[in-house]
Design an enzyme around this catalytic site. Structure first.
Site, PDB file in Angstrom:
ATOM      1  N   SER A  30       0.768  -1.234  -0.029  1.00  0.00           N
ATOM      2  CA  SER A  30      -0.073  -0.019  -0.041  1.00  0.00           C
ATOM      3  C   SER A  30       0.868   1.301   0.090  1.00  0.00           C
ATOM      4  O   SER A  30       0.773   2.111  -0.796  1.00  0.00           O
ATOM      5  CB  SER A  30      -0.832   0.002   1.470  1.00  0.00           C
ATOM      6  OG  SER A  30      -1.691   1.186   1.438  1.00  0.00           O
ATOM      7  N   GLN A  31       1.827   1.466   0.918  1.00  0.00           N
ATOM      8  CA  GLN A  31       2.501   2.763   1.040  1.00  0.00           C
ATOM      9  C   GLN A  31       3.645   2.451   0.036  1.00  0.00           C
ATOM     10  O   GLN A  31       3.940   3.767  -0.565  1.00  0.00           O
ATOM     11  CB  GLN A  31       3.119   2.707   2.680  1.00  0.00           C
ATOM     12  CG  GLN A  31       2.121   3.068   3.513  1.00  0.00           C
ATOM     13  CD  GLN A  31       1.607   4.667   3.475  1.00  0.00           C
ATOM     14  OE1 GLN A  31       2.282   5.451   2.788  1.00  0.00           O
ATOM     15  NE2 GLN A  31       0.701   4.963   3.856  1.00  0.00           N
ATOM     16  N   GLN A  91       9.375  -6.421   9.288  1.00  0.00           N
ATOM     17  CA  GLN A  91      10.459  -5.670   9.048  1.00  0.00           C
ATOM     18  C   GLN A  91      11.992  -6.077   9.523  1.00  0.00           C
ATOM     19  O   GLN A  91      12.933  -6.229   8.786  1.00  0.00           O
ATOM     20  CB  GLN A  91      10.443  -4.253   9.292  1.00  0.00           C
ATOM     21  CG  GLN A  91       9.562  -3.196   8.765  1.00  0.00           C
ATOM     22  CD  GLN A  91       9.389  -1.662   9.150  1.00  0.00           C
ATOM     23  OE1 GLN A  91      10.140  -1.472   9.821  1.00  0.00           O
ATOM     24  NE2 GLN A  91       8.288  -1.431   8.772  1.00  0.00           N
ATOM     25  N   HIS A 113       6.900   4.572   9.790  1.00  0.00           N
ATOM     26  CA  HIS A 113       6.088   4.472  11.106  1.00  0.00           C
ATOM     27  C   HIS A 113       7.734   4.237  11.932  1.00  0.00           C
ATOM     28  O   HIS A 113       8.575   3.310  11.595  1.00  0.00           O
ATOM     29  CB  HIS A 113       5.364   3.307  11.011  1.00  0.00           C
ATOM     30  CG  HIS A 113       4.758   3.124  12.423  1.00  0.00           C
ATOM     31  ND1 HIS A 113       4.311   4.222  13.393  1.00  0.00           N
ATOM     32  CD2 HIS A 113       4.202   1.945  13.234  1.00  0.00           C
ATOM     33  CE1 HIS A 113       3.604   3.790  14.601  1.00  0.00           C
ATOM     34  NE2 HIS A 113       3.565   2.384  14.160  1.00  0.00           N
ATOM     35  N   GLU A 200      -4.955   4.325  16.742  1.00  0.00           N
ATOM     36  CA  GLU A 200      -5.458   3.414  15.958  1.00  0.00           C
ATOM     37  C   GLU A 200      -6.283   2.367  17.111  1.00  0.00           C
ATOM     38  O   GLU A 200      -7.392   1.909  16.754  1.00  0.00           O
ATOM     39  CB  GLU A 200      -4.311   2.483  15.501  1.00  0.00           C
ATOM     40  CG  GLU A 200      -4.013   3.025  14.355  1.00  0.00           C
ATOM     41  CD  GLU A 200      -2.758   2.268  13.622  1.00  0.00           C
ATOM     42  OE1 GLU A 200      -2.296   2.535  12.659  1.00  0.00           O
ATOM     43  OE2 GLU A 200      -1.833   1.464  14.424  1.00  0.00           O
ATOM     44  N   SER A 257     -28.437  20.410  12.935  1.00  0.00           N
ATOM     45  CA  SER A 257     -29.507  20.815  13.706  1.00  0.00           C
ATOM     46  C   SER A 257     -29.447  21.160  15.229  1.00  0.00           C
ATOM     47  O   SER A 257     -28.465  20.424  15.727  1.00  0.00           O
ATOM     48  CB  SER A 257     -30.810  19.775  13.401  1.00  0.00           C
ATOM     49  OG  SER A 257     -30.540  18.756  14.386  1.00  0.00           O
TER      50      SER A 257
END
Length: 331
Positions: A30-31, A91, A113, A200, A257
């Site tokens: 993804s990244q 990792q 991260h 998270e 409202s």
């Protein structure tokens, strides 16, 4: 004086820190996919590091997108900047097998991260810069915002500055990915990591479980399931988008409202357990969440797999699938 720390925008950052350099992105998930394509579009020389070509889709996906792909170790040897964009628990194995021994003085090691650095699952050599750049969103959103001419808020951090230019490199990466179009801040590895873990657990976890509680309560008490699903899931989207544009108080006092405002201000706090939120924050600071997650991963993720099975075929998920099909024109 502004109450907000320094925010870096395009005009504050020079891309020369990446000029003539090779950026190797480890992982094309993804990244990896989102950031590599944005960097390439901004003129950065990007290569991809991937695992076994026969076992993992990263290699084929990256080649389809026009990137040159190398095994992890070869990519490190060819790079000036090594960006590790693999899943946190995965990792260390890749790092010590293929990256650590191939690093050379004055390279930059960049993370999305701070988990591995803060908790010591990766300990880089003292002769490389260690930085962080994190866009505040998933890779596909990062890419789409970039293509739309916008960007997504980001943060950079420096853990080791051997060259004296680590911060400039991190900010250049942020600009290359498009985050300085919107704004990027400088923080510490600790704040980024623990803040993300805390968010998270409480914000994402709390919101999703509130959605489930709203649906289950309404469905159990006889409401049409499609109506309960719409209230639990879809209603909040427009509210969040509006609050993001104008702020909470502007939304409450002028845009929703008066019934909604009264409900939010009087009943809303009853739903929140502040003591439990504080407890989760302290557990995160002490590293207890990180320890639980690392142990969970090492054991093959039994808790996650069980929870996935529990919710996958729940009544709410079944109704949600049918709802999205019937109301597809609204999506």
């Amino acid at each position: 004086m502004s109450s907000i720390e320094k925010v870096y925008h395009d005009e504050d950052v020079n891309m020369d820190a990446l000029k003539g350099k090779v950026v190797a992105i480890m992982g094309y998930g993804s990244q990896g996919r989102g950031q590599s394509n944005c960097l390439r579009d901004n003129g950065v020389n990007v290569i991809i590091g991937a695992g076994n070509k026969d076992r993992y889709p990263d290699w084929e996906n990256a080649e389809k997108d026009g990137f040159t792909v190398y095994p992890f170790d070869e990519a490190v040897k060819k790079a000036d900047v090594v960006m590790i964009l693999l899943q946190d628990p995965a990792q260390p194995a890749v790092y010590y097998e293929s990256i650590h021994q191939n690093l050379r003085p004055n390279q930059t090691l960049c993370f999305a991260h701070g988990f591995a650095i803060l908790y010591g699952t990766i300990v880089p050599p003292e002769f490389v810069d260690v930085v962080l750049f994190v866009p505040n969103g998933p890779g596909p959103v990062v890419r789409q915002k970039f293509l739309d001419g916008s960007g997504i808020y980001g943060a950079v951090a420096v853990d080791q500055d051997v060259t004296g230019h680590a911060k400039e490199t991190a900010l250049a990466i942020a600009k290359g990915v498009g985050s300085t179009r919107t704004g990027t801040v400088y923080i510490s590895f600790q704040h980024e990591t623990e803040g993300d873990n805390f968010e998270e657990q409480v914000l994402y976890g709390g919101t999703i479980n509130l959605m489930r509680a709203v649906y289950e309560t309404m469905a159990k008490n006889g409401y049409p399931k499609s109506f309960a699903y719409a209230k639990a899931i879809r209603s909040i989207r427009s509210v969040i988008d509006d609050i993001d544009r104008v702020g909470i108080e502007e939304y409450l006092s002028k845009r929703c409202s008066r019934t909604c405002e009264f409900a939010v201000r009087t009943s809303g706090p009853r739903v929140i357990n502040y003591d439990e939120i504080e407890k989760i924050f302290r557990e995160t600071e002490k590293g207890e969440f990180a320890k639980r997650w690392l142990l969970e991963f090492q054991c093959g993720m039994p808790t996650l797999n069980r929870l996935r099975r529990t919710h996958k075929n729940s009544n709410m998920e079944v109704v949600g699938k049918e709802w999205r099909e019937k109301f597809s024109k609204e999506v």
